[in-house]
Design a protein around this motif. Structure first.
Motif: not given
Length: 562
Positions: A109-112, A195-198
């Motif tokens: 969520e932070i990355l989004k 991308e990798l975290f999702e």
């Protein structure tokens, strides 16, 4: 090589170093030896090489054409430390933002929501050097294709001191499969990180080291990963519990994703792992052994293979090179009559030319793989050939080298560093067998720039693709030149410590002690510099510019540029 080197060899090495690096560097080398400055403790080196206040001031005033914003995500824990946050305040590059969270699940969520272009995920008790982000942005301006950056690092000893530096190579696939040498500092493009975290967050369930897995996923998609050869990060290991099984599983899952069959094993050295690749076929190995007299050496070499080797599908091609003793030819006759896998071929030219002799021997090779082997070697472990073959049979690998020991058990070869000693040299030569090496590198499978042809396995197709051995290197550097050509063609050179041999070096040829030999050696040095000058100038990517080139034990260089 202390304890083995006569004065002729010593002055030859000094002469080679002088011709490569010039008078000033040679004088510095000699003075360091005389004053004891060739070896310094880590903190002395760090204080001498870290940026000065004046340099940091210049960095703060610098404006780059490309000024990306950096998001620092700190995964808080029970330590209560503010060390990382405090070090951020000292950054000479100011376009960063700090975000804290206690849960890895919150990162997506932070990355989004983040607008920053690059992300560093770290822990509160670690520390950044003041120039960490400046150096990263400097690299990004030099190459805008970079998607991830790592650096050298060390361990925090106390409030003011550091220890156990990890002075790293550039991206090294096989070393990464042997240990997580990249550690905690990995600045990643936000888009890639998100991308990798999702994709992977659910699989990071505590059964696997997520940081290690994250690094592997970055390299699997061929993303551009850059190494900065500076200590930009200080790790606090007091609050970190490294789980060997979680790291082992990270390597194992990486292999599975790459459709590579093999098993990952822990070793006796904590944090170092061994990948045993599955070998589904047993192709023919053609073992090419040049020989001139010295029957006892050759017999010992063949006998060790016949009595110890567990790999059966092999042939011997003995390349006879101007022998004169009757017992030599009698042994050839006996060998061919008693050993169906042995064949003696006769090289008719005069003089010693290692490339020509071996190129001639390969003409008779029926195998898919060529093992160039000196006649003064003995295998130590039964699976020596298999250990080399499991790597050489990998599609991305061109050649494989082994771990070689002198007769007294000390190290003779654990790979070759290009530029060491002037042109190329053997690190850790004459050191004790149990020597770990920097970061344990003596005992881990890794990619190198070159290995010795005293025991080198090469794919026959690759050998011909790159043009075989170069005859102009009659004695010296022919194996290094071949490896450089193989790397230039896009293949890896792998060193495995699990193929072990004894090497009775120089029995066959003698020392470089005549005017003619010195002249020949100098011409080969000049030829290598002409062909590989750019690579020598750039430095060996599997070494590090923070190490000296005039010492063989990965010794820190106090004269490194800031």
């Amino acid at each position: 090589m202390e304890g083995r080197m006569n004065m002729s060899e010593f002055w030859k090495n000094i002469n080679t170093y002088y011709k490569r690096y010039g008078l000033h560097a040679t004088i510095v080398r000699i003075m360091d030896k005389l004053t004891g400055q060739s070896r310094v403790d880590y903190m002395t080196w760090y204080q001498k090489t870290k940026p000065t206040k004046q340099v940091l001031k210049i960095q703060r005033e610098t404006t780059f054409p490309y000024m990306p914003e950096i998001l620092v995500i700190v995964l808080e824990n029970k330590s209560g430390s503010h060390r990382l946050a405090d070090s951020l305040k000292n950054q000479t590059y100011s376009r960063w933002k700090l975000c804290k969270t206690r849960e890895l699940n919150d990162v997506v969520e932070i990355l989004k929501e983040a607008k920053e272009e690059y992300v560093l995920i770290t822990q509160p008790e670690d520390e950044l050097s003041a120039d960490a982000f400046f150096q990263c942005v400097k690299s990004l301006n030099a190459d805008r294709t970079i998607e991830a950056i790592y650096s050298d690092d060390d361990i925090i000893k106390n409030e003011t001191e550091y220890e156990e530096p990890a002075i790293k190579p550039d991206l090294n696939l096989d070393m990464l499969r042997s240990c997580n040498y990249i550690h905690n500092f990995l600045l990643v493009k936000k888009k890639l990180c998100q991308e990798l975290f999702e994709e992977c967050l659910e699989s990071w369930n505590g059964q696997i080291d997520w940081k290690y897995d994250f690094i592997f996923r970055c390299i699997e998609e061929k993303h551009s990963i850059h190494h900065i050869a500076k200590v930009l990060y200080h790790r606090n290991v007091e609050h970190v519990q490294v789980c060997d099984e979680q790291e082992r599983k990270a390597i194992d899952m990486h292999l599975k994703r790459m459709n590579i069959k093999g098993n990952v094993e822990k070793t006796e050295y904590r944090g170092i792992y061994r990948v045993r690749y599955t070998m589904e076929e047993t192709p023919l190995i053609s073992i090419v052994i040049p020989n001139k007299d010295h029957v006892e050496d050759l017999k010992k070499c063949i006998d060790s293979l016949e009595k110890k080797s567990s790999y059966d599908n092999r042939e011997y091609i003995i390349v006879e090179n101007n022998s004169t003793e009757e017992q030599t030819f009698a042994y050839y006759k006996e060998l061919e009559s008693k050993c169906p896998r042995a064949k003696v071929v006769y090289w008719k030219e005069k003089g010693f030319n290692y490339p020509k002799i071996n190129n001639y021997g390969v003409r008779y090779a029926k195998g898919e793989y060529i093992l160039f082997l000196n006649n003064d070697t003995e295998i130590q472990n039964p699976d020596c050939l298999e250990e080399m073959l499991i790597h050489c049979s990998r599609p991305e690998v061109g050649a494989v080298g082994a771990r070689l020991f002198y007769e007294d058990g000390t190290i003779q070869h654990v790979g070759v560093i290009v530029g060491l000693g002037g042109i190329a040299g053997h690190p850790y030569a004459t050191e004790a067998e149990e020597t770990l090496g920097h970061m344990g590198r003596v005992h881990m499978i890794q990619d190198l720039s070159a290995v010795t042809a005293a025991c080198m396995m090469v794919k026959k197709t690759v050998f011909f693709e790159v043009g075989k051995f170069e005859p102009e290197y009659a004695v010296a550097f022919n194996d290094v030149d071949l490896c450089m050509k193989i790397r230039k063609a896009g293949y890896l050179i792998v060193y495995t410590p699990y193929a072990r041999l004894t090497h009775y070096e120089s029995k066959s040829r003698g020392l470089e002690d005549s005017r003619e030999k010195v002249k020949r050696f100098d011409s080969e040095v000049a030829l290598f510099e002409e062909r590989w000058g750019k690579e020598l100038e750039k430095g060996d990517p599997n070494y590090n510019p923070n190490f000296r080139l005039d010492e063989k034990d990965f010794r820190l260089n106090v004269h490194v540029r800031r």
